[in-house]
Design an enzyme around this catalytic site. Structure first.
Site, PDB file in Angstrom:
ATOM      1  N   ILE A  12       0.841  -1.204   0.000  1.00 17.27           N
ATOM      2  CA  ILE A  12       0.000   0.000   0.000  1.00 17.27           C
ATOM      3  C   ILE A  12       0.875   1.254   0.000  1.00 17.27           C
ATOM      4  O   ILE A  12       0.618   2.213  -0.736  1.00 17.27           O
ATOM      5  CB  ILE A  12      -0.963   0.003   1.211  1.00 17.27           C
ATOM      6  CG1 ILE A  12      -1.880  -1.224   1.177  1.00 17.27           C
ATOM      7  CG2 ILE A  12      -1.801   1.296   1.220  1.00 17.27           C
ATOM      8  CD1 ILE A  12      -2.787  -1.390   2.393  1.00 17.27           C
ATOM      9  N   ASP A  32      11.358   2.660   5.626  1.00 20.34           N
ATOM     10  CA  ASP A  32      10.956   1.248   5.588  1.00 20.34           C
ATOM     11  C   ASP A  32      12.128   0.414   6.101  1.00 20.34           C
ATOM     12  O   ASP A  32      13.287   0.741   5.826  1.00 20.34           O
ATOM     13  CB  ASP A  32      10.617   0.831   4.144  1.00 20.34           C
ATOM     14  CG  ASP A  32       9.660  -0.344   4.087  1.00 20.34           C
ATOM     15  OD1 ASP A  32       8.540  -0.178   3.551  1.00 20.34           O
ATOM     16  OD2 ASP A  32      10.030  -1.437   4.573  1.00 20.34           O
ATOM     17  N   TYR A 143      -3.749  -8.261  16.472  1.00 15.69           N
ATOM     18  CA  TYR A 143      -3.601  -7.280  15.379  1.00 15.69           C
ATOM     19  C   TYR A 143      -4.706  -6.227  15.445  1.00 15.69           C
ATOM     20  O   TYR A 143      -4.445  -5.018  15.345  1.00 15.69           O
ATOM     21  CB  TYR A 143      -3.641  -8.000  14.022  1.00 15.69           C
ATOM     22  CG  TYR A 143      -3.618  -7.058  12.847  1.00 15.69           C
ATOM     23  CD1 TYR A 143      -2.443  -6.421  12.460  1.00 15.69           C
ATOM     24  CD2 TYR A 143      -4.784  -6.785  12.122  1.00 15.69           C
ATOM     25  CE1 TYR A 143      -2.427  -5.531  11.400  1.00 15.69           C
ATOM     26  CE2 TYR A 143      -4.772  -5.904  11.061  1.00 15.69           C
ATOM     27  CZ  TYR A 143      -3.591  -5.284  10.698  1.00 15.69           C
ATOM     28  OH  TYR A 143      -3.574  -4.405   9.651  1.00 15.69           O
ATOM     29  N   ASN A 172      -9.782  -4.644   3.906  1.00 12.67           N
ATOM     30  CA  ASN A 172      -9.203  -5.667   3.020  1.00 12.67           C
ATOM     31  C   ASN A 172      -8.751  -5.119   1.665  1.00 12.67           C
ATOM     32  O   ASN A 172      -9.387  -5.365   0.633  1.00 12.67           O
ATOM     33  CB  ASN A 172     -10.178  -6.842   2.837  1.00 12.67           C
ATOM     34  CG  ASN A 172     -10.302  -7.649   4.117  1.00 12.67           C
ATOM     35  OD1 ASN A 172     -10.908  -7.195   5.086  1.00 12.67           O
ATOM     36  ND2 ASN A 172      -9.687  -8.812   4.158  1.00 12.67           N
ATOM     37  N   VAL A 173      -7.655  -4.389   1.716  1.00 14.89           N
ATOM     38  CA  VAL A 173      -7.116  -3.761   0.509  1.00 14.89           C
ATOM     39  C   VAL A 173      -6.438  -4.831  -0.372  1.00 14.89           C
ATOM     40  O   VAL A 173      -5.738  -5.707   0.144  1.00 14.89           O
ATOM     41  CB  VAL A 173      -6.102  -2.668   0.891  1.00 14.89           C
ATOM     42  CG1 VAL A 173      -5.603  -1.939  -0.350  1.00 14.89           C
ATOM     43  CG2 VAL A 173      -6.744  -1.678   1.871  1.00 14.89           C
ATOM     44  N   VAL A 187      -5.766 -12.847   1.226  1.00 10.45           N
ATOM     45  CA  VAL A 187      -6.358 -14.011   0.561  1.00 10.45           C
ATOM     46  C   VAL A 187      -6.433 -13.840  -0.963  1.00 10.45           C
ATOM     47  O   VAL A 187      -6.224 -14.812  -1.701  1.00 10.45           O
ATOM     48  CB  VAL A 187      -7.754 -14.339   1.156  1.00 10.45           C
ATOM     49  CG1 VAL A 187      -8.786 -13.262   0.829  1.00 10.45           C
ATOM     50  CG2 VAL A 187      -8.237 -15.699   0.701  1.00 10.45           C
ATOM     51  N   ARG A 271     -10.386 -20.116  10.623  1.00 13.60           N
ATOM     52  CA  ARG A 271      -9.160 -19.545  11.180  1.00 13.60           C
ATOM     53  C   ARG A 271      -9.448 -18.799  12.487  1.00 13.60           C
ATOM     54  O   ARG A 271     -10.434 -18.058  12.555  1.00 13.60           O
ATOM     55  CB  ARG A 271      -8.588 -18.580  10.133  1.00 13.60           C
ATOM     56  CG  ARG A 271      -7.113 -18.389  10.195  1.00 13.60           C
ATOM     57  CD  ARG A 271      -6.641 -17.529   9.051  1.00 13.60           C
ATOM     58  NE  ARG A 271      -7.117 -16.163   9.155  1.00 13.60           N
ATOM     59  CZ  ARG A 271      -6.803 -15.186   8.307  1.00 13.60           C
ATOM     60  NH1 ARG A 271      -6.010 -15.453   7.283  1.00 13.60           N
ATOM     61  NH2 ARG A 271      -7.255 -13.981   8.459  1.00 13.60           N
ATOM     62  N   ASP A 274     -10.739 -14.884  13.166  1.00 16.49           N
ATOM     63  CA  ASP A 274     -11.387 -14.398  11.938  1.00 16.49           C
ATOM     64  C   ASP A 274     -12.698 -13.670  12.245  1.00 16.49           C
ATOM     65  O   ASP A 274     -13.464 -14.097  13.091  1.00 16.49           O
ATOM     66  CB  ASP A 274     -11.723 -15.605  11.053  1.00 16.49           C
ATOM     67  CG  ASP A 274     -11.215 -15.456   9.634  1.00 16.49           C
ATOM     68  OD1 ASP A 274     -10.346 -14.614   9.400  1.00 16.49           O
ATOM     69  OD2 ASP A 274     -11.698 -16.208   8.768  1.00 16.49           O
TER      70      ASP A 274
HETATM   71  C1  UD1 Z   1      -7.814  -8.266   8.262  1.00 15.07           C
HETATM   72  C2  UD1 Z   1      -8.646  -6.982   8.196  1.00 15.07           C
HETATM   73  C3  UD1 Z   1      -8.085  -6.084   7.105  1.00 15.07           C
HETATM   74  C4  UD1 Z   1      -6.600  -5.877   7.297  1.00 15.07           C
HETATM   75  C5  UD1 Z   1      -5.889  -7.222   7.299  1.00 15.07           C
HETATM   76  C6  UD1 Z   1      -4.384  -7.060   7.529  1.00 15.07           C
HETATM   77  C7  UD1 Z   1     -10.888  -7.776   8.820  1.00 15.07           C
HETATM   78  C8  UD1 Z   1     -12.296  -7.904   8.402  1.00 15.07           C
HETATM   79  N1  UD1 Z   1     -10.037  -7.305   7.882  1.00 15.07           N
HETATM   80  O1  UD1 Z   1      -8.027  -8.971   7.071  1.00 15.07           O
HETATM   81  O2  UD1 Z   1      -8.762  -4.839   7.136  1.00 15.07           O
HETATM   82  O3  UD1 Z   1      -6.122  -5.106   6.250  1.00 15.07           O
HETATM   83  O4  UD1 Z   1      -6.426  -7.982   8.363  1.00 15.07           O
HETATM   84  O5  UD1 Z   1      -3.745  -8.280   7.468  1.00 15.07           O
HETATM   85  O6  UD1 Z   1     -10.526  -8.052   9.942  1.00 15.07           O
HETATM   86  N2  UD1 Z   1      -8.422 -17.006   4.021  1.00 15.07           N
HETATM   87  C9  UD1 Z   1      -8.616 -18.218   3.379  1.00 15.07           C
HETATM   88  N3  UD1 Z   1      -7.525 -18.827   2.817  1.00 15.07           N
HETATM   89  C10 UD1 Z   1      -6.270 -18.301   2.867  1.00 15.07           C
HETATM   90  C11 UD1 Z   1      -6.093 -17.049   3.535  1.00 15.07           C
HETATM   91  C12 UD1 Z   1      -7.198 -16.445   4.095  1.00 15.07           C
HETATM   92  O7  UD1 Z   1      -9.724 -18.733   3.311  1.00 15.07           O
HETATM   93  O8  UD1 Z   1      -5.324 -18.919   2.348  1.00 15.07           O
HETATM   94  C13 UD1 Z   1      -9.604 -16.337   4.595  1.00 15.07           C
HETATM   95  C14 UD1 Z   1      -9.430 -15.890   6.027  1.00 15.07           C
HETATM   96  O9  UD1 Z   1      -9.752 -16.927   6.929  1.00 15.07           O
HETATM   97  C15 UD1 Z   1     -10.435 -14.726   6.074  1.00 15.07           C
HETATM   98  C16 UD1 Z   1     -10.391 -14.149   4.651  1.00 15.07           C
HETATM   99  O10 UD1 Z   1      -9.822 -15.164   3.837  1.00 15.07           O
HETATM  100  O11 UD1 Z   1     -11.737 -15.182   6.355  1.00 15.07           O
HETATM  101  C17 UD1 Z   1      -9.542 -12.897   4.533  1.00 15.07           C
HETATM  102  O12 UD1 Z   1      -8.287 -13.156   5.146  1.00 15.07           O
HETATM  103  P1  UD1 Z   1      -7.049 -12.162   4.985  1.00 15.07           P
HETATM  104  O13 UD1 Z   1      -6.837 -11.859   3.565  1.00 15.07           O
HETATM  105  O14 UD1 Z   1      -5.928 -12.728   5.776  1.00 15.07           O
HETATM  106  O15 UD1 Z   1      -7.588 -10.826   5.627  1.00 15.07           O
HETATM  107  P2  UD1 Z   1      -8.426 -10.511   6.999  1.00 15.07           P
HETATM  108  O16 UD1 Z   1      -7.874 -11.268   8.127  1.00 15.07           O
HETATM  109  O17 UD1 Z   1      -9.873 -10.558   6.685  1.00 15.07           O
END
Ligand code: UD1
Length: 314
Positions: A12, A32, A143, A172-173, A187, A271, A274
């Protein structure tokens, strides 16, 4: 205006540096420690960047880097909910102590405004969607708690120390340059890599959890607006989301449609830490800061996939 971006070699932060330079900033200072960032993210704008390899945990270095700047974008952080559960100490030190250092140094160096990368994770699970800034926060992971603490510090630095601060809760950027190489990666970057390697991704839980995935260029544009916002916008937190909501199952299906690749996803246990559903109410950001996202989820996914296809195959 002299701008400094902490975490400016990250996904970002580097997009923000490019946004500032495109807008005519002249030169931008980047702080950084290259823990998760890469100098290569700044390759194409190197000529406009003063790079300082500084760790935000080191106060003296932070203070020295900050001298002479007007606006600081504080993007440096150790992200990831699961990473903060597996290894909470480094994320505490960077996300809380590092933010404290930034603010202390901003006051001492006479910085006018600090804009902070806060996180939608602060809300936790709410009974109502979309999530509004006035809702009770309920962090579900270290976090989330750390990022919320940073918001409190931002608002206190505005009220007690006269540094203008604006917190933007990122939802979730995603976009080009998001690093897909760690198990802690976002993800969508993992989904893109899975498609290119033709390997099934793992979805944690039933895949019906939803997110307000926000394209990085829309977050950059909002940061630039926050830098120009009137002083009355200071001391507050704003949602930096798109306002939509899509499940992981839908996101995976859309990516297969866009790319023409068909792959069955694997499903694993849910996870820890979550959040189930996430969607931003964007009214405050729109009215006060002029937030106006330009990318639908599908448009953002197409631009992002093109970037991964070109860069990962090189
Ligand atoms: C969270 C925050 C987000 C922040 C980020 C920083 C929330 C809603 N969002 O993102 O604003 O920028 O942390 O790290 O809390 N997943 C899978 N498979 C994978 C990886 C992830 O299914 O291999 C799922 C996770 O269980 C989750 C979703 O995808 O339900 C998103 O995960 P991830 O991309 O890690 O972001 P958040 O934890 O949602």
């Amino acid at each position: 205006m002299k701008y400094l971006v902490t975490g400016g070699a990250g996904f970002i932060g580097s997009a923000l540096v490019r946004g500032l330079l495109n807008e005519g900033a002249g030169r931008v200072t980047v702080v950084d420690n290259l823990l998760t960032g890469h100098e290569s993210n700044l390759d194409e704008v190197k000529a406009g960047v003063d790079f300082r390899r500084v760790d935000v945990r080191d106060y003296a270095d932070v203070l020295s880097a900050m001298q002479g700047h007007d606006v600081v974008f504080h993007e440096a952080a150790i992200p990831s909910v699961p990473r903060s559960i597996d290894d909470p100490i480094p994320s505490h030190e960077v996300n809380i102590n590092g933010t404290f250092n930034e603010l202390r140094a901003a006051k001492q160096a006479g910085v006018r405004r600090v804009i902070y990368a806060a996180s939608s994770s602060a809300y936790g699970d709410t009974e109502v969607l979309p999530k509004v800034e006035s809702m009770q926060t309920n962090p579900r992971s270290p976090y989330a708690a750390q990022k919320l603490m940073g918001e409190y510090y931002m608002s206190v630095w505005a009220s007690c120390f006269g540094v203008e601060t604006i917190s933007l809760r990122y939802f979730n950027v995603f976009g080009p340059r998001q690093d897909p190489t760690s198990a802690y990666s976002g993800v969508l970057s993992l989904f893109m890599k899975a498609i290119l390697e033709q390997k099934a991704p793992t979805i944690f839980g039933d895949g019906e959890q939803s997110r307000d995935f926000t394209f990085v260029e829309d977050v950059v544009a909002l940061n630039l607006k926050a830098a120009r916002a009137p002083a009355s916008a200071s001391g507050r937190t704003y949602n930096a989301g798109n306002g939509g909501r899509i499940t992981l199952n839908e996101a995976w299906a859309l990516l297969q449609k866009i790319t023409g690749v068909t792959l069955e996803a694997k499903y694993g246990p849910p996870r820890a830490g979550d959040v189930r559903d996430s969607q931003a109410d964007t009214k405050d950001a729109t009215e006060v800061l002029g937030h106006a996202p330009q990318y639908t989820f599908e448009q953002g996914m197409r631009v992002t996939f093109d970037w991964y296809r070109n860069s990962l195959r090189r």
